[in-house]
Write a protein that holds these residues in place. Sequence first.
Motif, short mmCIF file in Angstrom:
data_model
loop_
_atom_site.label_atom_id
_atom_site.label_comp_id
_atom_site.label_asym_id
_atom_site.label_seq_id
_atom_site.Cartn_x
_atom_site.Cartn_y
_atom_site.Cartn_z
N MET A 102 0.85 -1.09 0.01
CA MET A 102 0.16 0.04 -0.04
C MET A 102 0.89 1.23 -0.05
O MET A 102 1.91 1.25 0.80
N ALA A 103 0.40 2.21 -0.81
CA ALA A 103 1.32 3.70 -1.00
C ALA A 103 1.05 4.33 0.32
O ALA A 103 0.16 4.34 0.84
N ALA A 104 2.27 4.77 0.61
CA ALA A 104 2.03 5.76 1.95
C ALA A 104 1.39 6.77 1.61
O ALA A 104 1.27 7.44 0.56
N PRO A 105 0.61 7.40 2.78
CA PRO A 105 -0.26 8.52 2.54
C PRO A 105 0.84 9.97 2.18
O PRO A 105 2.11 9.83 2.42
N ALA A 106 0.27 10.81 1.62
CA ALA A 106 0.82 11.82 1.37
C ALA A 106 1.39 12.65 2.55
O ALA A 106 0.36 12.76 3.66
N PRO A 107 2.51 13.33 2.79
CA PRO A 107 2.85 14.01 3.90
C PRO A 107 1.59 15.26 4.29
O PRO A 107 1.10 15.92 3.24
N ILE A 108 1.23 15.37 5.61
CA ILE A 108 0.38 16.65 5.58
C ILE A 108 1.49 17.76 5.98
O ILE A 108 1.06 18.86 5.85
N LEU A 109 2.64 17.44 6.45
CA LEU A 109 3.71 18.67 6.50
C LEU A 109 4.81 18.06 5.70
O LEU A 109 5.63 17.12 5.85
N ARG A 110 5.58 19.27 4.91
CA ARG A 110 6.69 18.99 4.38
C ARG A 110 7.69 20.28 4.47
O ARG A 110 7.17 21.21 4.28
N MET A 111 8.73 20.06 4.72
CA MET A 111 9.83 21.00 4.64
C MET A 111 10.92 20.69 3.89
O MET A 111 11.41 19.62 4.12
N SER A 112 11.24 21.61 2.89
CA SER A 112 12.20 21.32 2.00
C SER A 112 13.28 22.46 2.00
O SER A 112 13.02 23.64 1.94
N GLY A 113 14.81 22.13 2.09
CA GLY A 113 15.75 23.11 1.94
C GLY A 113 15.80 24.03 3.08
O GLY A 113 16.21 25.17 2.69
N ILE A 114 15.34 23.73 4.10
CA ILE A 114 15.38 24.79 5.55
C ILE A 114 16.60 25.08 5.67
O ILE A 114 17.50 24.39 6.12
N SER A 115 16.85 26.54 5.64
CA SER A 115 18.31 27.15 6.43
C SER A 115 17.92 28.30 7.15
O SER A 115 17.14 29.10 6.82
N LYS A 116 18.80 28.39 8.15
CA LYS A 116 18.62 29.34 9.38
C LYS A 116 19.76 29.72 9.84
O LYS A 116 20.48 28.67 10.13
N GLN A 117 20.24 31.02 9.74
CA GLN A 117 21.48 31.55 10.38
C GLN A 117 21.20 32.55 11.42
O GLN A 117 20.23 33.52 11.39
N PHE A 118 21.87 32.19 12.74
CA PHE A 118 21.81 33.33 13.61
C PHE A 118 23.65 34.02 13.66
O PHE A 118 24.26 33.47 12.93
N PRO A 119 23.57 35.08 14.28
CA PRO A 119 25.00 35.60 14.13
C PRO A 119 25.97 34.65 14.59
O PRO A 119 26.00 34.25 15.63
N GLY A 120 26.85 34.30 13.67
CA GLY A 120 27.89 33.49 13.85
C GLY A 120 27.38 31.85 13.73
O GLY A 120 28.47 30.78 14.23
N VAL A 121 26.26 31.49 13.62
CA VAL A 121 26.00 30.32 13.90
C VAL A 121 24.96 29.88 12.54
O VAL A 121 24.09 30.59 12.38
N GLN A 122 25.31 28.96 11.95
CA GLN A 122 24.35 28.33 10.90
C GLN A 122 23.77 27.09 11.69
O GLN A 122 24.01 25.84 11.62
N ALA A 123 22.36 27.53 12.06
CA ALA A 123 21.66 26.69 13.00
C ALA A 123 21.23 25.60 12.07
O ALA A 123 20.90 24.40 12.38
N LEU A 124 20.41 25.98 10.89
CA LEU A 124 19.95 24.92 9.72
C LEU A 124 20.45 25.13 8.52
O LEU A 124 20.77 26.34 7.97
N ASP A 125 20.97 23.93 7.76
CA ASP A 125 21.55 24.05 6.43
C ASP A 125 21.03 23.04 5.41
O ASP A 125 21.50 21.93 5.39
#
Length: 503
Positions: A1-24
């Motif tokens: 059986m095929a998996a259900p479609a995601p209710i939530l999808r996050m793609s290529g998320i990047s977040k930087q704080f001063p001096g810190v690459q928190a998500l890449d």
Amino acid sequence: MAAPAPILRMSGISKQFPGVQALDGVDFRLLPGEVHALMGENGAGKSTLIKVLTGVHGIDAGRIELDGAPVSFASPLHAQQAGISTVYQEVNLCANLSVAENIFIGREPRRLGRIRWKQMRRRAAELLARLDLRIDVSAPLSSYSLAIQQMVAIARAVDISARVLILDEPTSSLDAGEVSRLFAVMRRLKEQGIAILFVSHFLDQIYEISDRMTILRNGTLVGEYLTSELGQVELVGKMIGRELADLEKLEGKPPARVSGPLVEAEGLGRAKAIEPFTLTIRQGEVVGLAGLLGSGRTEIARLLFGADHATTGSLRIDGEPVTLRTPRAAMNRGVAFCSENRRTEGLVGDLTVRENIVLALQAKRGWHRPIPRRTQDELVAKYIAALNIRPGDPDQLVKNLSGGNQQKVLLARWLILEPRLLVLDEPTRGIDVGAKAEIQRLVAELSDGGMAVLFVSAELEEVLRLSHKVGVLRDRRLVAELPNDDGLTTGVLMETIASGGRA
């Protein structure tokens, strides 16, 4: 059986704080009707991923989709209105309001503009009963334990008709029975099609409740896995980026380099908090305290630091009778205390790492004798390096650090004072296996150097690994004091707790 479609999808998320690459470039997906564990060391990016999802932080790059449509939340309230509810590790409720008011704050049932108090209390009681929790919902939230407050926060989140429920370390303050009740609720929510994102540092809980897991390391995606297909040793290796054996876990009891008595409590107690107890802590000795939630472990720790006043008994330090009326008096006697509530009783979030680390030393010197900036820099650099605090920027606001690194900052604050007795109340709660191993190793090194340590932990294996002897508590009584010899096991500790020390 095929998996259900995601209710939530996050793609290529990047977040930087001063001096810190928190998500890449992080990808994440959540399916309806599943419990999905988000795994990683402290500082891996778990909390940041949750906060960019729920509108606490904006993203620098990437895309978020809910039910296949792109979304961008301006605030947690905006996310909540879209069906994403979050319960954080630190309870974020109004302690001065009643339980019912906390559950329905902003959503109170009304008629002709007036709050329908009876209806609100009845609905609150019914909601808590679904979590097998029956309490007086008209009582102030502050009258209940932290564990009960955590369950109230979860009840509130469940009642907001969430399609996505985020539980960030919800079990850190719950005992085994409360965890079981929470998991029963989570399974019912799964059956209703709700997607649950679950964050926990308790690996056994992850394997008991989760269907899949996503692992982050240093702000990057390691991978997504079926929980049933990834062993615990392999999981830990992926989280820390090296084999578990490389952590060189402490084996067996610590070396016995204990000398004379340092602290002697005789019949010490506090009315309605902890029954009178007798306990001796020697120089270079690690004394563990084991017991269930609410057994009195923290109450003993607070008495020995002067945070609470004893109503019975006596205390001696170096053989001299003392009365610790304030934490300042305890500090002057060489006693330091790391509270289990590091955010409310330890750190000042809006101060920098440097300012937090030197805070106790400055208080001891007196505010009329400021510590020279050069001295501050030297001390802070020394302890940032010694404790491997990440990021190593002394000017970073401490509230932006991960839980494990916040704990290290708190430890650094007290180690600067070179205390003779270090009281650690749940120092590894809610932090990852790598930071936990570093703190455990530090405790052993401090003891080896002659410092006495009172070590409080809910994890019996941790208490056994570090302690020369273990005090066992039950129902706010010290019921046994056991030497950590070859015959002491977690089974013996559990039996002692269960029997109340009776043979």
